[in-house]
Design a protein around this motif. Structure first.
Motif, PDB file in Angstrom:
ATOM      1  N   PHE A  69      10.728   5.148  -0.209  1.00  0.00           N
ATOM      2  CA  PHE A  69      10.241   4.534  -1.487  1.00  0.00           C
ATOM      3  C   PHE A  69      11.150   3.146  -1.696  1.00  0.00           C
ATOM      4  CE2 PHE A  69       8.978   8.855  -1.968  1.00  0.00           C
ATOM      5  CZ  PHE A  69       7.544   8.830  -1.975  1.00  0.00           C
ATOM      6  N   ALA A  70      12.083   2.850  -0.817  1.00  0.00           N
ATOM      7  CA  ALA A  70      13.129   1.945  -1.237  1.00  0.00           C
ATOM      8  C   ALA A  70      12.541   0.413  -1.309  1.00  0.00           C
ATOM      9  CB  ALA A  70      14.163   1.952  -0.217  1.00  0.00           C
ATOM     10  N   GLU A  71      11.550   0.153  -0.301  1.00  0.00           N
ATOM     11  CA  GLU A  71      11.218  -1.146  -0.401  1.00  0.00           C
ATOM     12  C   GLU A  71      10.039  -1.305  -1.706  1.00  0.00           C
ATOM     13  OE1 GLU A  71       7.642  -2.163   2.337  1.00  0.00           O
ATOM     14  OE2 GLU A  71       8.420  -0.040   3.247  1.00  0.00           O
ATOM     15  N   TYR A  72       9.815  -0.150  -2.417  1.00  0.00           N
ATOM     16  CA  TYR A  72       8.843  -0.292  -3.242  1.00  0.00           C
ATOM     17  C   TYR A  72       9.375  -0.365  -4.901  1.00  0.00           C
ATOM     18  CZ  TYR A  72       5.573   0.641   0.136  1.00  0.00           C
ATOM     19  OH  TYR A  72       4.767   0.741   1.285  1.00  0.00           O
ATOM     20  N   GLU A  73      10.697  -0.259  -4.910  1.00  0.00           N
ATOM     21  CA  GLU A  73      11.502   0.009  -6.019  1.00  0.00           C
ATOM     22  C   GLU A  73      11.579  -1.247  -7.207  1.00  0.00           C
ATOM     23  OE1 GLU A  73      15.498   1.233  -5.003  1.00  0.00           O
ATOM     24  OE2 GLU A  73      14.994   3.061  -4.863  1.00  0.00           O
ATOM     25  N   ASN A  74      11.363  -2.376  -6.450  1.00  0.00           N
ATOM     26  CA  ASN A  74      11.618  -3.542  -7.401  1.00  0.00           C
ATOM     27  C   ASN A  74       9.982  -4.161  -7.573  1.00  0.00           C
ATOM     28  OD1 ASN A  74      14.328  -3.636  -7.374  1.00  0.00           O
ATOM     29  ND2 ASN A  74      14.431  -4.412  -5.352  1.00  0.00           N
ATOM     30  N   LEU A  75       8.947  -3.435  -7.538  1.00  0.00           N
ATOM     31  CA  LEU A  75       7.822  -4.100  -7.706  1.00  0.00           C
ATOM     32  C   LEU A  75       7.696  -3.870  -9.226  1.00  0.00           C
ATOM     33  CD1 LEU A  75       5.602  -2.531  -4.880  1.00  0.00           C
ATOM     34  CD2 LEU A  75       6.426  -4.799  -5.119  1.00  0.00           C
ATOM     35  N   GLU A  76       6.881  -4.908  -9.906  1.00  0.00           N
ATOM     36  CA  GLU A  76       6.682  -4.999 -11.244  1.00  0.00           C
ATOM     37  C   GLU A  76       5.717  -4.130 -11.920  1.00  0.00           C
ATOM     38  OE1 GLU A  76       7.370  -8.292 -13.406  1.00  0.00           O
ATOM     39  OE2 GLU A  76       9.025  -8.931 -12.134  1.00  0.00           O
ATOM     40  N   SER A  77       4.719  -3.890 -11.023  1.00  0.00           N
ATOM     41  CA  SER A  77       3.424  -2.842 -11.489  1.00  0.00           C
ATOM     42  C   SER A  77       2.765  -2.189 -10.667  1.00  0.00           C
ATOM     43  CB  SER A  77       2.227  -3.511 -12.238  1.00  0.00           C
ATOM     44  OG  SER A  77       1.742  -4.469 -11.179  1.00  0.00           O
ATOM     45  N   GLY A  78       2.190  -0.979 -10.841  1.00  0.00           N
ATOM     46  CA  GLY A  78       1.556  -0.102  -9.831  1.00  0.00           C
ATOM     47  C   GLY A  78       0.454  -0.823  -9.169  1.00  0.00           C
ATOM     48  N   GLU A  79      -0.065  -1.869  -9.637  1.00  0.00           N
ATOM     49  CA  GLU A  79      -1.257  -2.653  -8.933  1.00  0.00           C
ATOM     50  C   GLU A  79      -0.733  -3.206  -7.725  1.00  0.00           C
ATOM     51  OE1 GLU A  79      -3.087  -5.220 -11.483  1.00  0.00           O
ATOM     52  OE2 GLU A  79      -3.306  -3.596 -13.188  1.00  0.00           O
ATOM     53  N   ASP A  80       0.639  -3.728  -7.615  1.00  0.00           N
ATOM     54  CA  ASP A  80       1.182  -4.282  -6.496  1.00  0.00           C
ATOM     55  C   ASP A  80       1.008  -3.345  -5.154  1.00  0.00           C
ATOM     56  OD1 ASP A  80       1.746  -6.734  -7.755  1.00  0.00           O
ATOM     57  OD2 ASP A  80       3.633  -6.038  -8.228  1.00  0.00           O
ATOM     58  N   LEU A  81       1.096  -1.900  -5.425  1.00  0.00           N
ATOM     59  CA  LEU A  81       1.483  -1.185  -4.463  1.00  0.00           C
ATOM     60  C   LEU A  81      -0.006  -0.928  -3.722  1.00  0.00           C
ATOM     61  CD1 LEU A  81       3.153   1.868  -6.086  1.00  0.00           C
ATOM     62  CD2 LEU A  81       4.047   0.093  -4.311  1.00  0.00           C
ATOM     63  N   ASP A  82      -1.047  -1.493  -4.255  1.00  0.00           N
ATOM     64  CA  ASP A  82      -2.497  -1.515  -3.664  1.00  0.00           C
ATOM     65  C   ASP A  82      -2.938  -2.646  -2.701  1.00  0.00           C
ATOM     66  OD1 ASP A  82      -3.133   0.894  -5.047  1.00  0.00           O
ATOM     67  OD2 ASP A  82      -3.970  -0.284  -6.784  1.00  0.00           O
ATOM     68  N   ARG A  83      -1.831  -3.727  -2.653  1.00  0.00           N
ATOM     69  CA  ARG A  83      -1.940  -4.952  -1.636  1.00  0.00           C
ATOM     70  C   ARG A  83      -1.804  -4.590  -0.332  1.00  0.00           C
ATOM     71  NH1 ARG A  83       0.615  -8.976  -5.895  1.00  0.00           N
ATOM     72  NH2 ARG A  83      -0.917  -8.903  -7.394  1.00  0.00           N
ATOM     73  N   PRO A  84      -2.496  -4.899   0.574  1.00  0.00           N
ATOM     74  CA  PRO A  84      -2.255  -4.266   2.034  1.00  0.00           C
ATOM     75  C   PRO A  84      -0.965  -4.877   2.565  1.00  0.00           C
ATOM     76  CG  PRO A  84      -4.419  -5.373   1.578  1.00  0.00           C
ATOM     77  CD  PRO A  84      -3.758  -5.607   0.370  1.00  0.00           C
ATOM     78  N   GLU A  85      -0.344  -6.225   1.956  1.00  0.00           N
ATOM     79  CA  GLU A  85       0.836  -6.541   2.609  1.00  0.00           C
ATOM     80  C   GLU A  85       1.877  -5.534   2.234  1.00  0.00           C
ATOM     81  OE1 GLU A  85       0.664  -8.792  -1.524  1.00  0.00           O
ATOM     82  OE2 GLU A  85      -0.752  -8.240   0.179  1.00  0.00           O
ATOM     83  N   HIS A  86       1.892  -4.527   1.324  1.00  0.00           N
ATOM     84  CA  HIS A  86       2.854  -3.529   1.393  1.00  0.00           C
ATOM     85  C   HIS A  86       2.707  -2.341   1.959  1.00  0.00           C
ATOM     86  CE1 HIS A  86       4.946  -5.559  -1.900  1.00  0.00           C
ATOM     87  NE2 HIS A  86       3.710  -5.895  -2.370  1.00  0.00           N
ATOM     88  N   GLU A  87       1.630  -2.259   3.084  1.00  0.00           N
ATOM     89  CA  GLU A  87       1.539  -1.119   3.587  1.00  0.00           C
ATOM     90  C   GLU A  87       2.391  -1.118   4.910  1.00  0.00           C
ATOM     91  OE1 GLU A  87      -2.457  -0.945   5.252  1.00  0.00           O
ATOM     92  OE2 GLU A  87      -3.295  -0.769   3.439  1.00  0.00           O
ATOM     93  N   THR A  88       2.684   0.296   5.181  1.00  0.00           N
ATOM     94  CA  THR A  88       3.609   0.343   6.342  1.00  0.00           C
ATOM     95  C   THR A  88       3.138   0.892   7.552  1.00  0.00           C
ATOM     96  OG1 THR A  88       4.084   2.507   5.562  1.00  0.00           O
ATOM     97  CG2 THR A  88       5.611   0.630   4.767  1.00  0.00           C
TER      98      THR A  88
END
Length: 74
Positions: free
Chosen positions: A55-74
């Motif tokens: 989860f380290a790369e997601y710690e600084n995201l501002e909202s949960g909506e950002d997690l749904d963007r494809p550029e954050h897929e691993t």
């Protein structure tokens, strides 16, 4: 009011509203149950336990909506 998020049903591929009650993101109760059966038959499974570093790369995201963007897929 934002447009509903349209996605393809994970089982049959029909387009559906992601948040459709009571079956979203599936297009029907049948597809929802087929998916559940795949989990029970271990067709799907979590390959390894999740650890904090996953989860380290997601710690600084501002909202949960950002997690749904494809550029954050691993």
């Amino acid at each position: 009011m934002p447009k509903p998020a349209k996605v393809k049903c994970p089982i049959c591929g029909k387009e559906n509203d992601f948040f459709a009650d009571p079956v979203g993101p599936f297009c029907s109760k049948r597809c929802k149950m087929v998916d559940l059966g795949k989990w029970f038959n271990e067709d799907y499974k979590v390959s390894e336990p999740l650890r904090p570093e996953h989860f380290a790369e997601y710690e600084n995201l501002e909202s949960g909506e950002d997690l749904d963007r494809p550029e954050h897929e691993t």
